[in-house]
Design an enzyme around this catalytic site. Sequence first.
Site, mmCIF file in Angstrom:
data_model
loop_
_atom_site.group_PDB
_atom_site.id
_atom_site.type_symbol
_atom_site.label_atom_id
_atom_site.label_comp_id
_atom_site.label_asym_id
_atom_site.label_seq_id
_atom_site.Cartn_x
_atom_site.Cartn_y
_atom_site.Cartn_z
ATOM 1 N N ARG A 1 -7.376 -4.537 -5.509
ATOM 2 C CA ARG A 1 -6.282 -3.472 -5.463
ATOM 3 C C ARG A 1 -5.360 -4.514 -5.225
ATOM 4 N NH1 ARG A 1 -4.590 1.793 -1.643
ATOM 5 N NH2 ARG A 1 -4.553 -0.427 -0.141
ATOM 6 N N ASP B 1 0.838 -1.767 0.216
ATOM 7 C CA ASP B 1 0.222 0.054 0.100
ATOM 8 C C ASP B 1 0.916 0.960 -0.439
ATOM 9 O OD1 ASP B 1 -1.513 2.048 0.740
ATOM 10 O OD2 ASP B 1 -2.576 1.338 2.314
ATOM 11 N N ASP C 1 -3.925 4.963 -5.147
ATOM 12 C CA ASP C 1 -3.998 6.279 -5.066
ATOM 13 C C ASP C 1 -3.886 6.627 -5.974
ATOM 14 O OD1 ASP C 1 -5.742 4.863 -3.276
ATOM 15 O OD2 ASP C 1 -4.486 4.940 -1.383
ATOM 16 N N ASP D 1 -10.076 -3.388 -0.819
ATOM 17 C CA ASP D 1 -9.786 -3.091 -0.665
ATOM 18 C C ASP D 1 -8.194 -3.512 0.255
ATOM 19 O OD1 ASP D 1 -7.720 -0.116 -1.299
ATOM 20 O OD2 ASP D 1 -8.904 0.864 -0.033
ATOM 21 N N HIS E 1 -12.829 8.129 -9.246
ATOM 22 C CA HIS E 1 -13.187 8.326 -7.367
ATOM 23 C C HIS E 1 -12.241 9.201 -7.071
ATOM 24 C CE1 HIS E 1 -12.909 5.828 -3.602
ATOM 25 N NE2 HIS E 1 -12.296 5.913 -3.560
ATOM 26 N N ASP F 1 -17.325 3.452 -0.152
ATOM 27 C CA ASP F 1 -16.412 3.766 1.076
ATOM 28 C C ASP F 1 -16.263 3.140 1.891
ATOM 29 O OD1 ASP F 1 -13.400 3.959 0.644
ATOM 30 O OD2 ASP F 1 -13.112 5.139 -0.018
#
Length: 906
Positions: free
Chosen positions: A566, A249, A582, A507, A640, A394
């Site tokens: 993801r 991440d 992101d 996610d 998003h 979300d």
Amino acid sequence: MILRNLIYYFLLYKTCLAVVKDNFRECEQTSFCRRLRNLKPDQSRYILNLNSLQVSENSVEAELLNRNENVRFKLILSALAGNIFRVYADEISPIHARYRVQGVLDGEPQVSKIEILKRDKNEVIVQSGNNKAILKAEPFQIEFFTSENLVAVVNGRGLFNIEHLRRKSNIEVKEGEENKEEQSEDSGAWEENFKSHHDSKPRGPEGVAMDITFPGAMRIYGLPEHADKLALRTTGPGGIDPYRLYNLDVFEYILDSTMALYGAVPVVYAHSATNTVGAFWLNAAETWVDIQNSKDQNVVSSFVNLVSGQTKENKVDVHFMSESGVVDLFILMGPSPKDCVKQYMSLTGVAPLPQYFTLGYHQSRWNYITEDDVTTVVENFDEYDLPLDTMWLDIEYTDGKKYFTWDPIKFAHPDQMLKNISSTGRHLVVIIDPHVKRESGYFLHDDALANDYYVKTKDGNVYEGWCWPGSSSYPDFFDPKVSDYYKSLYSKLRYDNVDNDIMIWNDMNEPSVFNGPEITMPKDCLHYEGWEHRHLHNLYGFAYSAITYKGLLMRNPNKRPFILTRSHFAGSQRYAAVWTGDNDAKWEHLAASYPMCLSEALGGISFCGADVGGFFNNPDIELLQRWYQAGIWLPFFRAHAHIDTGRREPYLFPEDERHRIRNALLMRYAHLPLWYTLFYEHERFGEPVIRPLFYVFPKEVEVIDIENQIVIGDSVMAHVISESGASTANVYLPGGPLTYWYDLNTLKKYNGNGWMSLSVNLDFIPVFYKGGKIISRKDRPRRASTLTHRDPFTLYVALDNNKSAKGTLFIDDNESFEYQKGKYLYIQFEFKNNELKSSLIDATDYETLEWIEKVIILGAPAGVKKAVLNSNSLNFMELEVHYIDDVLIIRRPGVSVREPFTIKLL
Ligand SMILES: *[C@@H]1O[C@H](CO)[C@@H](O)[C@H](O)[C@H]1NC(C)=O
Ligand SMILES: *[C@@H]1O[C@H](CO)[C@@H](O)[C@H](O)[C@H]1NC(C)=O
Ligand SMILES: *[C@@H]1O[C@H](CO)[C@@H](O)[C@H](O)[C@H]1NC(C)=O
């Protein structure tokens, strides 16, 4: 609640990640990478003992010796169906069994027959079909030939290595060797002492490495996921770090970087104008890949003058280095990019046909904060006549980040909300993350504790990390009992009185652990059957989305599941779509969306998109418009935005900007039949849905570095505009003078003569139909794709230089598995000799009221006065035609798409 989340966010996440690079390791800081990378070339320590050779129908097997240390390995070379070789190596009697990746291959690959052409103590020549492999004994290496051309050499540089524990009375590791990578607690201390951590069960260094040389190759592609060029760059000590595959991440990821991101697909394709060959390194541990291109990128001009042919000087070297596991390497013998990708797909599987609505527009943000907010957004889309298929929620919809629950105040009536959304033909996707809030009374946590579902620390305690809910634990998705339990949870998200099922977004499944080493789980955590996290890290998200997929099928066996994930690995396409995570509201991130998704598509994962508008920060309105214009040409199309950004739903903008965004949305919706047909063909034939230029025009050397253009199937080519104030675009039109490209914005015809400067304005980006293709569109504007199912088609017939064209169209019920039982229409349209003809490719049927409303012929023959339609129900009906320049429009054929017909131009 939001405030609390923000506090978590800033304190725990943002501050510790302020400087991205400092939080993630480089090869030099990673002991196995350093060890494996420091091996000297041309000093291979491995010898193949060909006296031990065993030959079977499909494979040869022999002992491989490390002559320095006298350790024995077995090496198996097998031939697989469809021009693939598999190279497998493992220790013969390991102290600890090595991890073998489970579940990634889509079943055991089919084998193919081999023949031994020659065999002595120095080499064995194995033939399979048109391909040949020569195994050499000393030093060990394998050469691969297509026909008589050498296309790949395994261990050609002698960097092959399998680290192992020496068998002694006390288990110990090589002297002076640091051992395991960083362990648990302290994310700052990368290297820790072996003995303090592994008293009970030391494994020691168990890295595996292999080099592969691709003689003749000009470029190499693959290895998603990286925010980097499509064509992989040269890495090397003192230069760029190797491409890292370790699902992480990464907060505010940087571009033009070989750093790891959320997904890992260890496949590469080495390409030249005459040959393409691939390699798939099946290993789920942390992996680094060094690349050496014999020719630098950005000097394409030097290739242009080359006669197309293999030149000795071109080659690409690849060096795979993994922390653990076995050697399981697939050589995809090509010889074209299409063949290679299909070979890879035959191993890891294809994406099943998605529901039609998933190809429409998705509106997301972190977060739509209440039910009313959701309703208002949908109403505004209707009010401003903007198409929308799916609303997304979300993490804030949950009760305190406890997944499978709803916030009791803000989302008190999920069934009503869903009913409202469904009543307008829309769908809902909600986020479900793997971390579980450690709160007693939360059913999931209680069940997990009671039944031993969580991943453990090295000491056997439940592992605790920090994520959105605060203190969290992580289910061990590799444990079958966890899988069975977790699958069943998705039924909680079904409401009997509502047509549309809620679909799922997984996610944070790298997994993300805010206080873990490199924001993930420590490598010494323990999984099912005692495997350490290090062995299977890159599979955690894959395993999770597979469970979600099966859970959604259990919930409703009649609807095709939709999942967005993801984290991903090779094979994730069988379960989920991906997005590029992101990204940032910057022009460069818009540019990166094309090569990133193209790379995923080559890696088998066609269903890819990037957050439209950029996740972080606020795009200016020009960037946002350009992002919509480009985003419609990626398979997954979702806007998003981060919780700190301003609202940016398209209806919020002034009329001009809103119209441009609406036009982009309408362009997407007009092409949904094409996208849907391409996904069907992907499932059936294994070709990617979106393709880079080199894939479609493999012989054209000029295109090997082009990554700002994308080909949708083989019929539409789009060019991203990723700079402010553009008044021209430098577009490359491939194919040569006999290939035609029709500018979609003007319908003007161009020849495939290479670089061309095209004037643009804010209204459009360059998009072309390829001459020779027939594209079926639905041009009537609607609020959602689900409301277009009875609308008629317009056929765009883009003629080639022979005045011919072809195209296909797939139709079914858009949502169920009935198509697998023959309930579909797969139609071919063909135009030649001034006649358009439709026919069914398969003898199947599907009842539909859809019909053909219009035929538009681009590059039409001159002097056509009328057209005559012939079909069973409408025999010899005259149709009106008219021209606009050289575009011929045939009005209202009115024939059902189910019925074969011809339309003759007279
Ligand atoms: C559903 O729609 C009705 C009618 O527009 C509205 O009154 C109600 O508040 C909505 N319910 C939810 C939960 O969104
Ligand atoms: C046109 O026809 C010729 C002769 O049949 C063929 O060689 C050529 O490939 C065709 N051109 C296109 C663009 O299909
Ligand atoms: C799905 O779409 C097809 C064609 O677009 C249409 O004929 C069919 O009725 C639709 N099915 C459903 C269940 O909406």
